[in-house]
Design a protein around this motif. Structure first.
Motif, PDB file in Angstrom:
ATOM      1  N   GLY A  49       0.649  -0.466  -0.546  1.00  0.00           N
ATOM      2  CA  GLY A  49      -0.257  -0.259  -0.259  1.00  0.00           C
ATOM      3  C   GLY A  49       0.853   1.318  -0.213  1.00  0.00           C
ATOM      4  N   GLY A  50       2.323   1.382   0.230  1.00  0.00           N
ATOM      5  CA  GLY A  50       2.882   2.531  -0.471  1.00  0.00           C
ATOM      6  C   GLY A  50       3.264   2.873  -1.579  1.00  0.00           C
ATOM      7  N   VAL A  51       4.544   3.532  -1.687  1.00  0.00           N
ATOM      8  CA  VAL A  51       4.517   4.562  -2.942  1.00  0.00           C
ATOM      9  C   VAL A  51       6.023   3.827  -3.389  1.00  0.00           C
ATOM     10  CG1 VAL A  51       5.109   6.791  -3.307  1.00  0.00           C
ATOM     11  CG2 VAL A  51       3.371   5.989  -1.862  1.00  0.00           C
ATOM     12  N   GLY A  52       6.128   3.699  -5.006  1.00  0.00           N
ATOM     13  CA  GLY A  52       6.967   3.893  -5.820  1.00  0.00           C
ATOM     14  C   GLY A  52       7.544   4.569  -6.671  1.00  0.00           C
ATOM     15  N   TYR A  53       8.829   4.929  -6.834  1.00  0.00           N
ATOM     16  CA  TYR A  53       9.485   5.762  -6.969  1.00  0.00           C
ATOM     17  C   TYR A  53      11.087   5.431  -8.015  1.00  0.00           C
ATOM     18  CZ  TYR A  53       7.745   8.826  -3.274  1.00  0.00           C
ATOM     19  OH  TYR A  53       6.621   9.776  -2.491  1.00  0.00           O
ATOM     20  N   PHE A  54      11.232   6.452  -9.225  1.00  0.00           N
ATOM     21  CA  PHE A  54      12.135   5.458 -10.063  1.00  0.00           C
ATOM     22  C   PHE A  54      13.102   6.744 -10.063  1.00  0.00           C
ATOM     23  CE2 PHE A  54       7.960   3.625 -11.005  1.00  0.00           C
ATOM     24  CZ  PHE A  54       8.276   2.005 -10.299  1.00  0.00           C
ATOM     25  N   LEU A  55      14.118   5.609 -10.748  1.00  0.00           N
ATOM     26  CA  LEU A  55      15.408   6.959 -11.686  1.00  0.00           C
ATOM     27  C   LEU A  55      15.168   7.349 -12.970  1.00  0.00           C
ATOM     28  CD1 LEU A  55      18.929   5.853  -9.396  1.00  0.00           C
ATOM     29  CD2 LEU A  55      17.074   7.996  -9.299  1.00  0.00           C
ATOM     30  N   PRO A  56      14.126   8.456 -13.413  1.00  0.00           N
ATOM     31  CA  PRO A  56      14.327   8.051 -14.992  1.00  0.00           C
ATOM     32  C   PRO A  56      15.026   8.853 -15.625  1.00  0.00           C
ATOM     33  CG  PRO A  56      13.894  10.021 -13.405  1.00  0.00           C
ATOM     34  CD  PRO A  56      14.115  10.052 -12.674  1.00  0.00           C
ATOM     35  N   VAL A  57      15.922   7.713 -16.090  1.00  0.00           N
ATOM     36  CA  VAL A  57      17.614   7.943 -16.425  1.00  0.00           C
ATOM     37  C   VAL A  57      17.794   6.474 -17.039  1.00  0.00           C
ATOM     38  CG1 VAL A  57      18.262   9.757 -15.437  1.00  0.00           C
ATOM     39  CG2 VAL A  57      19.464   7.647 -14.242  1.00  0.00           C
ATOM     40  N   PRO A  58      18.338   6.390 -17.954  1.00  0.00           N
ATOM     41  CA  PRO A  58      19.089   5.272 -18.741  1.00  0.00           C
ATOM     42  C   PRO A  58      19.741   4.105 -17.754  1.00  0.00           C
ATOM     43  CG  PRO A  58      19.628   7.225 -20.097  1.00  0.00           C
ATOM     44  CD  PRO A  58      19.112   7.725 -18.769  1.00  0.00           C
ATOM     45  N   PHE A  59      20.279   3.036 -17.722  1.00  0.00           N
ATOM     46  CA  PHE A  59      20.538   2.325 -16.635  1.00  0.00           C
ATOM     47  C   PHE A  59      22.045   2.183 -16.976  1.00  0.00           C
ATOM     48  CE2 PHE A  59      23.078  -1.632 -16.505  1.00  0.00           C
ATOM     49  CZ  PHE A  59      22.072  -1.779 -14.058  1.00  0.00           C
ATOM     50  N   VAL A  60      22.826   3.595 -17.547  1.00  0.00           N
ATOM     51  CA  VAL A  60      23.853   3.704 -18.453  1.00  0.00           C
ATOM     52  C   VAL A  60      23.813   4.741 -19.194  1.00  0.00           C
ATOM     53  CG1 VAL A  60      25.753   3.062 -19.739  1.00  0.00           C
ATOM     54  CG2 VAL A  60      24.424   1.202 -18.252  1.00  0.00           C
ATOM     55  N   ALA A  61      24.317   5.760 -18.812  1.00  0.00           N
ATOM     56  CA  ALA A  61      25.067   7.210 -19.755  1.00  0.00           C
ATOM     57  C   ALA A  61      26.084   6.430 -20.981  1.00  0.00           C
ATOM     58  CB  ALA A  61      25.207   8.225 -18.888  1.00  0.00           C
ATOM     59  N   ASP A  62      25.958   6.866 -22.158  1.00  0.00           N
ATOM     60  CA  ASP A  62      26.265   6.674 -22.456  1.00  0.00           C
ATOM     61  C   ASP A  62      28.882   7.470 -22.692  1.00  0.00           C
ATOM     62  OD1 ASP A  62      25.328   5.738 -24.855  1.00  0.00           O
ATOM     63  OD2 ASP A  62      24.666   7.025 -25.300  1.00  0.00           O
ATOM     64  N   THR A  63      28.056   8.642 -21.362  1.00  0.00           N
ATOM     65  CA  THR A  63      29.460   9.864 -21.810  1.00  0.00           C
ATOM     66  C   THR A  63      29.581   9.820 -20.400  1.00  0.00           C
ATOM     67  OG1 THR A  63      28.784  11.472 -22.273  1.00  0.00           O
ATOM     68  CG2 THR A  63      29.972  10.532 -23.314  1.00  0.00           C
ATOM     69  N   ALA A  64      30.319   9.922 -19.543  1.00  0.00           N
ATOM     70  CA  ALA A  64      30.228  11.422 -18.301  1.00  0.00           C
ATOM     71  C   ALA A  64      29.620  12.447 -18.110  1.00  0.00           C
ATOM     72  CB  ALA A  64      32.165  11.386 -17.153  1.00  0.00           C
ATOM     73  N   ALA A  65      29.524  13.495 -18.962  1.00  0.00           N
ATOM     74  CA  ALA A  65      29.342  14.647 -19.677  1.00  0.00           C
ATOM     75  C   ALA A  65      27.744  14.325 -19.435  1.00  0.00           C
ATOM     76  CB  ALA A  65      29.547  15.154 -20.659  1.00  0.00           C
ATOM     77  N   ASP A  66      27.434  13.062 -19.988  1.00  0.00           N
ATOM     78  CA  ASP A  66      25.770  13.154 -19.981  1.00  0.00           C
ATOM     79  C   ASP A  66      25.243  12.217 -18.522  1.00  0.00           C
ATOM     80  OD1 ASP A  66      25.750  13.002 -22.951  1.00  0.00           O
ATOM     81  OD2 ASP A  66      25.606  10.760 -23.288  1.00  0.00           O
ATOM     82  N   ARG A  67      26.017  11.918 -18.457  1.00  0.00           N
ATOM     83  CA  ARG A  67      26.086  11.480 -16.780  1.00  0.00           C
ATOM     84  C   ARG A  67      25.221  12.358 -16.380  1.00  0.00           C
ATOM     85  NH1 ARG A  67      27.849  11.272 -11.640  1.00  0.00           N
ATOM     86  NH2 ARG A  67      27.693   9.896 -10.389  1.00  0.00           N
ATOM     87  N   GLU A  68      26.268  13.569 -16.271  1.00  0.00           N
ATOM     88  CA  GLU A  68      26.422  14.434 -15.212  1.00  0.00           C
ATOM     89  C   GLU A  68      24.786  15.370 -15.575  1.00  0.00           C
ATOM     90  OE1 GLU A  68      28.194  15.707 -12.673  1.00  0.00           O
ATOM     91  OE2 GLU A  68      29.266  13.625 -13.093  1.00  0.00           O
ATOM     92  N   VAL A  69      24.791  15.581 -16.888  1.00  0.00           N
ATOM     93  CA  VAL A  69      23.498  16.364 -17.256  1.00  0.00           C
ATOM     94  C   VAL A  69      22.564  15.379 -16.393  1.00  0.00           C
ATOM     95  CG1 VAL A  69      22.110  16.612 -19.133  1.00  0.00           C
ATOM     96  CG2 VAL A  69      24.133  17.057 -19.499  1.00  0.00           C
ATOM     97  N   LEU A  70      22.580  14.196 -16.801  1.00  0.00           N
ATOM     98  CA  LEU A  70      21.227  13.121 -16.434  1.00  0.00           C
ATOM     99  C   LEU A  70      21.084  13.530 -14.710  1.00  0.00           C
ATOM    100  CD1 LEU A  70      21.575  10.129 -18.142  1.00  0.00           C
ATOM    101  CD2 LEU A  70      20.041  11.432 -18.566  1.00  0.00           C
ATOM    102  N   ILE A  71      22.405  13.692 -13.749  1.00  0.00           N
ATOM    103  CA  ILE A  71      22.070  13.456 -12.114  1.00  0.00           C
ATOM    104  C   ILE A  71      21.826  14.875 -12.510  1.00  0.00           C
ATOM    105  CG2 ILE A  71      23.290  11.355 -12.345  1.00  0.00           C
ATOM    106  CD1 ILE A  71      25.640  13.273 -10.928  1.00  0.00           C
ATOM    107  N   SER A  72      21.600  15.914 -12.475  1.00  0.00           N
ATOM    108  CA  SER A  72      21.775  17.148 -12.351  1.00  0.00           C
ATOM    109  C   SER A  72      19.857  17.206 -12.940  1.00  0.00           C
ATOM    110  CB  SER A  72      21.877  17.982 -13.172  1.00  0.00           C
ATOM    111  OG  SER A  72      21.798  18.271 -14.496  1.00  0.00           O
ATOM    112  N   GLN A  73      19.193  16.725 -12.998  1.00  0.00           N
ATOM    113  CA  GLN A  73      18.058  16.849 -12.733  1.00  0.00           C
ATOM    114  C   GLN A  73      17.282  16.730 -11.584  1.00  0.00           C
ATOM    115  OE1 GLN A  73      16.431  17.591 -16.349  1.00  0.00           O
ATOM    116  NE2 GLN A  73      18.493  17.583 -16.161  1.00  0.00           N
ATOM    117  N   ARG A  74      16.391  17.503 -11.715  1.00  0.00           N
ATOM    118  CA  ARG A  74      15.183  17.767 -10.676  1.00  0.00           C
ATOM    119  C   ARG A  74      15.002  16.341  -9.772  1.00  0.00           C
ATOM    120  NH1 ARG A  74      10.759  21.720 -10.363  1.00  0.00           N
ATOM    121  NH2 ARG A  74      13.239  23.128 -10.402  1.00  0.00           N
ATOM    122  N   SER A  75      14.225  15.448 -10.917  1.00  0.00           N
ATOM    123  CA  SER A  75      13.485  15.018 -10.250  1.00  0.00           C
ATOM    124  C   SER A  75      14.186  13.453  -9.877  1.00  0.00           C
ATOM    125  CB  SER A  75      13.312  13.328 -11.660  1.00  0.00           C
ATOM    126  OG  SER A  75      13.680  13.653 -12.439  1.00  0.00           O
TER     127      SER A  75
END
Length: 106
Positions: A49-75
């Motif tokens: 009866g709880g709530v689920g949350y997800f990381l709305p990003v790909p499992f693997v980022a193509d580059t370190a720069a892509d990773r930084e963009v993804l983890i900078s997202q508020r969600s």
């Protein structure tokens, strides 16, 4: 999150707790449908009866720069902050069949 956690979630009983929160620590977007991180979190949330949350990003980022963009997202930051405050973490190392990635040799 592999089939073991999914089976655990599907067979969980007697744990009704609307305050329970579940966060997938794996990226939610994969290249194939071998397993779906949404299903495990959804099953845990539904059974408790709880709530689920997800990381709305790909499992693997193509580059370190892509990773930084993804983890900078508020969600993503919100989901990671929630995960950091968890009381319990569940992990599965996956299957060990002959064709499993963990058993394959190059």
């Amino acid at each position: 999150m592999g089939p073991h956690l999914e089976q655990m979630a599907l067979h969980l009983g007697g744990a009704h707790n609307p305050a329970a929160q579940f966060v997938s620590l794996m990226g939610s977007l994969t290249r194939n449908s071998a397993f779906n991180t949404f299903e495990v979190v959804q099953a845990l949330a539904a059974r408790t009866g709880g709530v689920g949350y997800f990381l709305p990003v790909p499992f693997v980022a193509d580059t370190a720069a892509d990773r930084e963009v993804l983890i900078s997202q508020r969600s993503v930051g919100d989901a990671l902050a929630l995960a950091r405050s968890a009381d319990l973490y569940l992990i599965s190392v996956g299957e060990l069949t002959e064709t499993a990635i963990l058993r394959q040799q190059e």
